[in-house]
Design a protein around this motif. Sequence first.
Motif, PDB file in Angstrom:
ATOM      1  N   ALA A  29       0.831  -1.206   0.000  1.00 37.02           N
ATOM      2  CA  ALA A  29       0.000   0.000   0.000  1.00 37.02           C
ATOM      3  C   ALA A  29       0.865   1.255   0.000  1.00 37.02           C
ATOM      4  O   ALA A  29       0.537   2.240  -0.654  1.00 37.02           O
ATOM      5  CB  ALA A  29      -0.925  -0.010   1.213  1.00 37.02           C
ATOM      6  N   ALA A  30       1.994   1.237   0.733  1.00 39.15           N
ATOM      7  CA  ALA A  30       2.872   2.409   0.784  1.00 39.15           C
ATOM      8  C   ALA A  30       3.527   2.665  -0.569  1.00 39.15           C
ATOM      9  O   ALA A  30       3.736   3.817  -0.962  1.00 39.15           O
ATOM     10  CB  ALA A  30       3.953   2.210   1.848  1.00 39.15           C
ATOM     11  N   GLY A  32       2.130   2.129  -3.354  1.00 36.40           N
ATOM     12  CA  GLY A  32       1.110   2.623  -4.279  1.00 36.40           C
ATOM     13  C   GLY A  32       1.192   1.920  -5.617  1.00 36.40           C
ATOM     14  O   GLY A  32       1.333   0.701  -5.704  1.00 36.40           O
ATOM     15  N   ARG A 133      -0.854   6.276   2.696  1.00 39.02           N
ATOM     16  CA  ARG A 133       0.421   5.619   2.410  1.00 39.02           C
ATOM     17  C   ARG A 133       1.371   5.695   3.605  1.00 39.02           C
ATOM     18  O   ARG A 133       2.115   4.754   3.866  1.00 39.02           O
ATOM     19  CB  ARG A 133       1.044   6.231   1.163  1.00 39.02           C
ATOM     20  N   GLY A 546      -3.926   6.264  -4.503  1.00 38.70           N
ATOM     21  CA  GLY A 546      -3.437   5.191  -3.626  1.00 38.70           C
ATOM     22  C   GLY A 546      -4.535   4.371  -3.009  1.00 38.70           C
ATOM     23  O   GLY A 546      -4.282   3.360  -2.371  1.00 38.70           O
ATOM     24  N   ASP A 549      -4.738   0.729  -4.071  1.00 38.86           N
ATOM     25  CA  ASP A 549      -3.547  -0.085  -3.847  1.00 38.86           C
ATOM     26  C   ASP A 549      -3.495  -0.651  -2.443  1.00 38.86           C
ATOM     27  O   ASP A 549      -2.552  -1.321  -2.063  1.00 38.86           O
ATOM     28  CB  ASP A 549      -2.286   0.754  -4.086  1.00 38.86           C
ATOM     29  N   GLU A 550      -4.518  -0.339  -1.637  1.00 37.68           N
ATOM     30  CA  GLU A 550      -4.548  -0.905  -0.282  1.00 37.68           C
ATOM     31  C   GLU A 550      -5.101  -2.314  -0.372  1.00 37.68           C
ATOM     32  O   GLU A 550      -6.283  -2.515  -0.585  1.00 37.68           O
ATOM     33  CB  GLU A 550      -5.422  -0.048   0.626  1.00 37.68           C
TER      34      GLU A 550
END
Length: 554
Positions: A29-30, A32, A133, A546, A549-550
């Motif tokens: 997740a960070a 992205g 993020r 983002g 993307d988690e």
Amino acid sequence: MGGMQVFTFLGGIGLFLLGMRLMSDGLRAAAGGALRDILAASTRSRLRGLFSGVLITAAVQSSSAVIFATVGFVNAGLLTLTQAIGVIYGASLGTTLTSWIVALIGFNVDLQALALPAVGIGMGLRVVAGSRRRQALGDAIAGLGLFFLGLDILRGTFADLGDPGMLAVLAGYGVLSLLLFVAIGMVLTTLTQSSSAALAITLTAAAGGLVPEQAAAATVIGAAVGTTSTAVFATLGATANAQRTASAQVIFNTVAGMAALAALVPLLELAHHIVGWLGLAAHKAVVLAVFHTLMMLLGLALMWPATPRLVAWLERRFRRGDDGHSRPRYLDDNVLATPALALDAARLEAERTGAIARGMVTAAISGGGPAQREWLEGEYRVLEQLTLTINEFANRIERSQSDPAFANSLAHLLRVTQYQQDMAERAVALAKLDAGGETRIDDPELAAAVDRLLAEAVRGIEATGEDLSAWDRQAVKAVRKGFDRQYQPIKERLLRAGAEGRLPVRRMVAVLDRLSAVRRALDQATKSARYLRKFQNAERELVDSGGADEVGLP
């Protein structure tokens, strides 16, 4: 091992797995869209796919997540099977990083001195961070701390057992013993659904003197083969592409494992030499980490030249799910863990059903006999089922997310599928209106005018099916306005012909109903394309922010 030791051991595994999950989810997740972009860039060659697989797996510490993302890209047509297999090879090689972390850090530093500050810093960042993020990065740091804490508990558990030869009896039966430890490695991985956990258990047990070196190496082999069970279980009943991709992982890891088992003694000797060359302490865990890497490199050396034949063989398999178009082609529950890929899959399936609906309408406008009406009714049933499947898939995406932006985005998709189903209904209605020649016009001039209008409608419907990236809304609107300009004068001519007796009233009504249905179908096709474009734009905004993307572990 006493009762308390058993619970301590299980707690250590639990902390290790929880740490791995937090670290993997947080890092993905960070990062992205960066990891997604790296994977997409691997389309250029199989070698780039290999490096992408190594890099992403090393970054997110989850080969399973990389495999499922690869499945999504293959389903979306962004990766060929050949390129995807390169990513799979890389993911298998990248997962050896866990062995190195355990071997080099787990036995050479005070893990609690690393673990507790990492948990504190990570959760502190999670609390004070303003962006998703940064919160995800906090989760990853805290997960790293739990990873070390679980590893420390495992190391202490095996060190306190006090009987370094307790498995010597099991290890004393030659080949049968090695096969037994391979099976133990497979069972450990299957039960924990994590080869990393199985490797951590094996390396700490070997370092504690519980497992002889050759038996531990056999267990490492079993863990590598057992990790394929995650992909196999997840792709049962999935798309053909998913099954082919999972099969490639099974074949690669099995070949690597069998080769390593056959060359177990020389590989361990080579591992000892490499440890000496690198100037590392000849610790069992370090030797096993080198052995694990050598095993994957051996598998890569064996499978790389055979990949073209493997691809050809796999493409001849799992065809049952792809027969016709009655089954979803892109929707796969495995990509639900990565929302960006799930949104891609839903959009691609909606584009596909849109093509079916447009084909039905244009075929119905062209006219045909009973065979065509039967075909249209069959197509309508197919599209109805696909629409239901898309909507259910969209609901699962929405339920897995807390961000309301997903609900707003998916609302556009539901509009798209509804318009497409309406188009299909109009196509069936048009075919019924044509039955028995009810729409025949004897006046050549009037018939030619009606045909020109229908041709304009076909042109407009086909224009709505242009690729979304090149879709020209103004051109579609111009076609629609052109149709409307012709529609009203022709409608008046038909009414006048009916009033003057030049066209039987029953036929006049049928022709007017037909034109009305065509007009409605054109309107629905235009709205369907417009909302599909809105869905694509909303999807891009989610990825860029983002939010898409988690992800969670499959």
